[in-house]
Write a protein that holds these residues in place. Structure first.
Motif, PDB file in Angstrom:
ATOM      1  N   VAL A  60      17.062  -4.034   5.826  1.00  0.00           N
ATOM      2  CA  VAL A  60      15.767  -4.713   5.647  1.00  0.00           C
ATOM      3  C   VAL A  60      14.590  -3.731   5.794  1.00  0.00           C
ATOM      4  O   VAL A  60      13.713  -3.685   4.924  1.00  0.00           O
ATOM      5  CB  VAL A  60      15.644  -5.927   6.594  1.00  0.00           C
ATOM      6  N   PRO A  61      14.554  -2.909   6.873  1.00  0.00           N
ATOM      7  CA  PRO A  61      13.438  -1.955   6.969  1.00  0.00           C
ATOM      8  C   PRO A  61      13.386  -0.960   5.810  1.00  0.00           C
ATOM      9  O   PRO A  61      12.304  -0.542   5.403  1.00  0.00           O
ATOM     10  CB  PRO A  61      13.717  -1.212   8.286  1.00  0.00           C
ATOM     11  N   LYS A  62      14.561  -0.629   5.256  1.00  0.00           N
ATOM     12  CA  LYS A  62      14.571   0.314   4.132  1.00  0.00           C
ATOM     13  C   LYS A  62      13.872  -0.284   2.906  1.00  0.00           C
ATOM     14  O   LYS A  62      13.087   0.387   2.234  1.00  0.00           O
ATOM     15  CB  LYS A  62      16.015   0.693   3.771  1.00  0.00           C
ATOM     16  N   VAL A  63      14.153  -1.554   2.646  1.00  0.00           N
ATOM     17  CA  VAL A  63      13.501  -2.222   1.503  1.00  0.00           C
ATOM     18  C   VAL A  63      11.989  -2.273   1.736  1.00  0.00           C
ATOM     19  O   VAL A  63      11.191  -1.976   0.838  1.00  0.00           O
ATOM     20  CB  VAL A  63      14.067  -3.653   1.310  1.00  0.00           C
ATOM     21  N   ILE A  64      11.600  -2.604   2.966  1.00  0.00           N
ATOM     22  CA  ILE A  64      10.166  -2.694   3.277  1.00  0.00           C
ATOM     23  C   ILE A  64       9.504  -1.318   3.136  1.00  0.00           C
ATOM     24  O   ILE A  64       8.415  -1.193   2.570  1.00  0.00           O
ATOM     25  CB  ILE A  64       9.950  -3.257   4.699  1.00  0.00           C
ATOM     26  N   ALA A  65      10.182  -0.287   3.622  1.00  0.00           N
ATOM     27  CA  ALA A  65       9.621   1.071   3.543  1.00  0.00           C
ATOM     28  C   ALA A  65       9.407   1.478   2.090  1.00  0.00           C
ATOM     29  O   ALA A  65       8.362   2.034   1.734  1.00  0.00           O
ATOM     30  CB  ALA A  65      10.543   2.058   4.251  1.00  0.00           C
ATOM     31  N   ASP A  66      10.398   1.191   1.235  1.00  0.00           N
ATOM     32  CA  ASP A  66      10.258   1.539  -0.190  1.00  0.00           C
ATOM     33  C   ASP A  66       9.093   0.781  -0.823  1.00  0.00           C
ATOM     34  O   ASP A  66       8.352   1.330  -1.643  1.00  0.00           O
ATOM     35  CB  ASP A  66      11.555   1.230  -0.948  1.00  0.00           C
ATOM     36  N   ASP A  67       8.938  -0.479  -0.449  1.00  0.00           N
ATOM     37  CA  ASP A  67       7.822  -1.267  -0.977  1.00  0.00           C
ATOM     38  C   ASP A  67       6.480  -0.656  -0.543  1.00  0.00           C
ATOM     39  O   ASP A  67       5.564  -0.503  -1.345  1.00  0.00           O
ATOM     40  CB  ASP A  67       7.896  -2.713  -0.470  1.00  0.00           C
ATOM     41  N   LEU A  68       6.381  -0.317   0.730  1.00  0.00           N
ATOM     42  CA  LEU A  68       5.100   0.200   1.239  1.00  0.00           C
ATOM     43  C   LEU A  68       4.746   1.542   0.595  1.00  0.00           C
ATOM     44  O   LEU A  68       3.580   1.823   0.336  1.00  0.00           O
ATOM     45  CB  LEU A  68       5.147   0.344   2.764  1.00  0.00           C
ATOM     46  N   ARG A  69       5.769   2.350   0.318  1.00  0.00           N
ATOM     47  CA  ARG A  69       5.513   3.650  -0.320  1.00  0.00           C
ATOM     48  C   ARG A  69       4.861   3.480  -1.688  1.00  0.00           C
ATOM     49  O   ARG A  69       4.053   4.287  -2.111  1.00  0.00           O
ATOM     50  CB  ARG A  69       6.825   4.430  -0.480  1.00  0.00           C
ATOM     51  N   MET A  70       5.245   2.398  -2.369  1.00  0.00           N
ATOM     52  CA  MET A  70       4.724   2.133  -3.712  1.00  0.00           C
ATOM     53  C   MET A  70       3.198   1.993  -3.715  1.00  0.00           C
ATOM     54  O   MET A  70       2.546   2.230  -4.726  1.00  0.00           O
ATOM     55  CB  MET A  70       5.387   0.839  -4.189  1.00  0.00           C
ATOM     56  N   THR A  71       2.622   1.614  -2.581  1.00  0.00           N
ATOM     57  CA  THR A  71       1.179   1.375  -2.531  1.00  0.00           C
ATOM     58  C   THR A  71       0.382   2.654  -2.333  1.00  0.00           C
ATOM     59  O   THR A  71      -0.826   2.668  -2.547  1.00  0.00           O
ATOM     60  CB  THR A  71       0.820   0.449  -1.348  1.00  0.00           C
ATOM     61  N   SER A  72       1.055   3.720  -1.883  1.00  0.00           N
ATOM     62  CA  SER A  72       0.368   4.966  -1.512  1.00  0.00           C
ATOM     63  C   SER A  72      -0.655   4.749  -0.402  1.00  0.00           C
ATOM     64  O   SER A  72      -1.566   5.546  -0.224  1.00  0.00           O
ATOM     65  CB  SER A  72      -0.329   5.614  -2.722  1.00  0.00           C
ATOM     66  N   LEU A  73      -0.528   3.654   0.343  1.00  0.00           N
ATOM     67  CA  LEU A  73      -1.491   3.357   1.413  1.00  0.00           C
ATOM     68  C   LEU A  73      -0.871   3.558   2.799  1.00  0.00           C
ATOM     69  O   LEU A  73      -1.585   3.606   3.794  1.00  0.00           O
ATOM     70  CB  LEU A  73      -1.975   1.907   1.308  1.00  0.00           C
ATOM     71  N   PHE A  74       0.457   3.653   2.867  1.00  0.00           N
ATOM     72  CA  PHE A  74       1.142   3.710   4.152  1.00  0.00           C
ATOM     73  C   PHE A  74       1.993   4.977   4.258  1.00  0.00           C
ATOM     74  O   PHE A  74       2.464   5.512   3.259  1.00  0.00           O
ATOM     75  CB  PHE A  74       2.064   2.500   4.331  1.00  0.00           C
ATOM     76  N   GLU A  75       2.192   5.388   5.506  1.00  0.00           N
ATOM     77  CA  GLU A  75       3.150   6.442   5.779  1.00  0.00           C
ATOM     78  C   GLU A  75       4.161   5.852   6.763  1.00  0.00           C
ATOM     79  O   GLU A  75       3.781   5.416   7.855  1.00  0.00           O
ATOM     80  CB  GLU A  75       2.442   7.643   6.422  1.00  0.00           C
ATOM     81  N   VAL A  76       5.422   5.807   6.358  1.00  0.00           N
ATOM     82  CA  VAL A  76       6.439   5.271   7.264  1.00  0.00           C
ATOM     83  C   VAL A  76       6.947   6.418   8.134  1.00  0.00           C
ATOM     84  O   VAL A  76       7.488   7.403   7.639  1.00  0.00           O
ATOM     85  CB  VAL A  76       7.588   4.609   6.476  1.00  0.00           C
ATOM     86  N   LEU A  77       6.757   6.298   9.453  1.00  0.00           N
ATOM     87  CA  LEU A  77       7.123   7.379  10.375  1.00  0.00           C
ATOM     88  C   LEU A  77       8.644   7.468  10.521  1.00  0.00           C
ATOM     89  O   LEU A  77       9.339   6.448  10.475  1.00  0.00           O
ATOM     90  CB  LEU A  77       6.471   7.123  11.741  1.00  0.00           C
ATOM     91  N   PRO A  78       9.172   8.691  10.694  1.00  0.00           N
ATOM     92  CA  PRO A  78      10.634   8.859  10.774  1.00  0.00           C
ATOM     93  C   PRO A  78      11.207   8.177  12.026  1.00  0.00           C
ATOM     94  O   PRO A  78      10.702   8.398  13.138  1.00  0.00           O
ATOM     95  CB  PRO A  78      10.823  10.379  10.836  1.00  0.00           C
TER      96      PRO A  78
END
Lengths: 191, 434
Positions: free
Chosen positions: B57-75
C-alpha cells in the motif's frame, strides 16, 4: 466517557459498520468512512464513488490467448478477403482516383455489368501514419471515390457498398514508403 | 436497502472526526519547481490477514505522490519510530522523531482481514502540529488494495493543496490482443496495473470515449461487420448501439451533462459532425458539407467544439462556437494536424501535428494563441487525452510497429511510460474522476 471509551464505542460501531458493508457490498465496492477529505465526485445515493466495477482484473493468460487465436480464423471482418481484382492505390492523405487505377476500375465495372446480381464491397484503407480517427474518415472517402467512379462507368448503385477500415488492416506490415504506398488502397470484395 | 446502508455508514463515520480542524493549505499546486514536501510512508501495521499489503500500500501511494512532483518520500531506512497497533487506539506518534529525520508529514495505516474483505485505516499527520490532516477507513475486497491506496493518495494531495487528486482514475485504450488480429478496448490504472478487457468480440473496437460519470464507454465496433457506435455500461457489461445511420462513424465526446454525444458520421464520402442523444434519438447535424470533419472534442462549458477539418486542403484543428457558428483555425504547427483534446480545465487544447517527418503533440489556447510543443520523440507521438484535472496528458508513442502509452505533465516537466508490451496500442482516453 474517557478517550478510551470513545475508541471502544468507535470500534463497536465499526464492527457494526463492517457487517453492513459486507451485507450490502454485493458489488464489491470499496466503502470508506471519512474523517476529513476531498469532496466526492458522485452525489451520495448513487454508486459509491469509484465503486469497483464488476469486471475483475483479468491478466492475459496464455490459454485465453490460444482460444482467441483459434476463434480468429472464423472472424471475417479481421481477415483480408481474397479479391478477384487488384487493389487500387492512393497518394498520401488523398482520395482522388489516380491514372494507374483506371484500368482496374474498368475491369471491375465490366464484370459487374456482365454479372447482374453480383454485389461488390469496396474497402477503403490507409497507411499507418496519422491518427486513427482521421484515417477512418479518409479510408471512407477513398472507398467512396472508387464507388463514384464505378457508378460513372454505369455500374448500378445497388451493386456497390463501401466500408472503411482506416489504418487498422494494413496489407503490408512494413514501416517504410513502399509498405505505406501498398496500404493506401481500395480493396474489392465480391459478396 | 443500499441507501439505508450508506446513511448508516455516514452516521458512523462521525466517530473518527479529526481532533484538530481547520484546513491549512500547505502547498500551492500551481507553483511547481518549489521545495518538495518531505513525507514519511512507513509500512502499514498488519492487525490480521495478508502481510504483503503492509509494504504494497505505501508503495502505491509513494508512486502516486511522485507523479505530482510536489512530494519527496523519505527512505524508510531513516525512520526512527516503529508504527504499532496502539497508534490507532489513541497512542500519539513520537513527532519529534519524525521531525528529526526531516518528515513534515507522516502517513500511517493498519490492515485487518475480514473474510475475503480487507479493512484499511489510513491517517495523515502533520508532524509539526501533531494533528491528523486526513483519516479514512476503507472496506473492500483485498485484491482492490491498489484502489484503496490511490484513494488515500487523493486525500493526501487534497489535504496539502485543496485540489482533488486523480490517482484512482483510469485510461481506456485499444490494442491488438495476443494472437489476435482485431482490436479490443481495455482499461488500465494510472500505474499501468490492473489491466482489464472491456470488449471481447474479436473484431475492431475503436475510439473509446468516457461518459462524464465514468460509468460508460462509447466506441465504434465492427462486431456485426458493419461499423456502429455503441454505448457500454462498465458496471454491468451491457451494450447497446447508439449510432447506426451513415457509413463510417466515430464517437467524439459526450456533452458535459452526459445526455448526448458528438460524433462524426460519413455519408457519400463526406464525414460530418452530429449531436446524438445517448439513446440514439434526435441526431442533429452540427456541421456538414464537403470533406472530412472528424474528432469533435467539446469544451468543458459545452459551448464550443474543437474538431478536425481538411477543407483547407490538409487536416487542421478548428474551434467552433456552437451558438454563433463562428470558426477559428487554432493549429499552426504543421501540414497535418489532428485529434484535438480539450482540457477539462478549459484553458488549453492538445492536438497531434506532423512536422519534419514525425508526429508530435502540441498544446494551444482555445483562441489559437500560445501554441507550444509538448511531446516529441524519435518516433511518433499522437492521440493526446487530458486528465480530469488538466494537469497531465496520456498519448501514444509509436515507432516502426512498436507502440507504447505514455503520460506527461501538462507543463512537460515530468513524464513516464504507462504501458507497453501489447501490440497496436492507441487511442488512449483518460477517465473522469471517480
Amino acid at each position: 466517557m474517557g478517550k478510551r471509551g470513545v475508541w471502544k464505542l468507535g470500534a463497536a460501531m465499526l464492527a457494526v459498520m463492517m457487517v453492513f458493508a459486507l451485507g450490502c457490498a454485493k458489488k464489491q465496492a470499496v466503502k470508506s468512512s471519512e474523517t476529513a477529505g476531498a469532496p466526492s465526485a458522485a452525489p451520495s445515493g448513487q454508486q459509491p464513488p469509484g465503486g469497483i466495477v464488476s469486471e475483475p482484473v483479468k491478466p492475459e493468460s496464455p490459454a485465453a490467448g490460444k482460444q482467441m487465436a483459434a476463434a480468429e480464423a472464423g472472424a471475417a471482418v479481421t481477415k483480408e478477403m481474397p479479391s478477384a481484382f487488384a487493389d487500387i492505390h492512393f497518394d498520401f492523405d488523398k482520395s482522388f482516383i489516380r491514372e494507374d487505377a483506371r484500368p482496374v476500375l474498368s475491369q471491375v465495372a465490366d464484370y459487374l455489368k456482365k454479372n447482374k446480381g453480383a454485389k461488390l464491397q469496396i474497402e477503403g484503407h490507409c497507411d499507418e501514419r496519422g491518427t486513427a480517427e482521421y484515417n477512418m474518415a479518409l479510408g471512407d472517402r477513398r472507398a467512396e471515390s472508387a464507388r463514384a467512379y464505378l457508378a460513372s462507368l454505369g455500374v448500378p448503385a445497388s451493386a456497390l457498398s463501401t466500408v472503411s477500415f482506416g489504418k487498422e488492416k494494413p496489407v503490408d506490415p512494413g514501416h517504410n514508403d513502399a509498405a505505406w504506398a501498398k496500404n493506401r488502397r481500395a480493396h474489392f470484395v465480391l459478396k | 436497502m443500499k441507501r439505508t446502508c450508506l446513511s448508516l455508514l455516514l452516521a458512523l463515520a462521525v466517530v473518527l472526526a479529526p481532533r484538530a480542524g481547520g484546513a491549512i493549505l500547505y502547498i500551492d499546486i500551481n507553483a511547481p519547481g518549489g521545495k518538495r514536501m518531505p513525507v514519511a510512508l512507513p509500512d502499514l501495521v498488519t492487525a490480521s490477514g495478508d502481510p504483503s499489503l503492509s509494504a504494497a500500500v505505501p508503495k502505491v501511494i509513494a508512486d502516486d505522490l511522485r507523479m505530482t512532483s510536489l512530494f519527496e518520500v523519505l527512505p524508510p531506512a531513516s525512520y526512527l519510530e516503529r508504527i504499532l497497533p496502539a497508534h490507532f487506539a489513541g497512542k500519539p506518534l513520537s513527532f519529534p522523531d519524525w521531525k528529526m529525520i526531516g518528515a513534515e508529514a507522516v502517513v500511517i495505516g493498519k490492515t485487518e482481514a475480514r473474510g475475503d474483505q480487507v479493512a484499511v485505516e489510513m491517517r495523515l499527520y502533520d508532524s509539526t502540529l501533531g494533528n491528523m490532516m486526513a483519516g479514512k477507513r476503507y472496506v473492500g475486497p483485498a485484491k482492490s488494495y491498489r484502489t484503496i491506496a490511490h484513494r488515500f493518495a487523493n486525500e493526501i494531495l487534497y489535504a496539502f493543496t485543496g485540489v482533488r487528486g486523480i490517482f484512482d482514475t483510469e485510461i481506456a485504450f485499444t490494442a491488438t490482443p495476443k494472437g489476435g488480429r482485431g482490436k479490443e478496448i481495455y482499461v488500465v490504472g494510472l500505474d499501468g496495473q490492473e489491466i482489464r478487457k472491456v470488449t471481447d468480440n474479436r473484431s475492431f473496437n475503436l475510439f473509446p470515449r468516457w461518459s462524464p460519470d465514468g460509468n460508460q464507454l462509447a466506441f465504434t465496433s465492427f462486431k456485426t461487420g458493419v461499423p456502429a457506435i455503441y454505448l457500454r455500461n462498465l458496471q454491468n457489461g451491457s451494450e447497446r448501439p447508439v449510432v447506426k445511420f451513415g457509413n463510417t462513424k466515430t464517437p467524439g465526446s459526450f456533452t458535459p451533462a452526459g445526455n448526448a454525444l458528438f460524433v462524426s458520421v460519413s455519408t457519400g464520402g463526406n464525414s460530418e459532425i452530429y449531436r446524438v442523444h445517448i439513446d440514439g434519438s434526435r441526431p442533429e447535424k452540427i456541421m456538414g458539407g464537403w470533406g472530412i470533419l472528424v474528432s469533435p472534442s467539446v469544451s468543458p462549458d459545452g459551448k464550443k467544439i474543437a474538431f478536425v477539418s481538411n477543407r483547407g486542403g490538409a487536416p487542421q484543428v478548428y474551434v467552433r462556437d456552437l451558438g454563433g457558428g463562428k470558426e477559428l483555425r487554432i493549429s499552426h504547427a504543421g501540414g497535418y494536424s489532428t485529434s484535438p483534446s480539450w482540457s477539462p480545465a478549459g484553458d488549453r487544447i492538445a492536438f497531434t501535428s506532423q512536422s519534419g517527418g514525425r508526429f508530435s503533440i502540441y498544446t494551444v489556447k482555445p483562441d489559437g494563441s500560445d501554441q507550444q510543443l509538448l511531446a516529441s520523440a524519435d518516433g511518433d507521438c499522437s492521440d493526446p487525452s487530458f486528465s480530469p484535472d488538466g494537469r497531465y496528458l496520456v498519448y501514444t508513442f509509436q515507432k516502426k510497429g512498436y507502440s507504447e502509452l505514455k503520460i506527461i505533465s501538462a507543463d512537460g516537466r515530468w513524464g513516464k511510460s504507462l504501458l507497453s508490451g501489447l501490440g497496436g496500442l492507441g487511442s488512449p482516453a483518460w477517465s473522469p474522476r471517480r
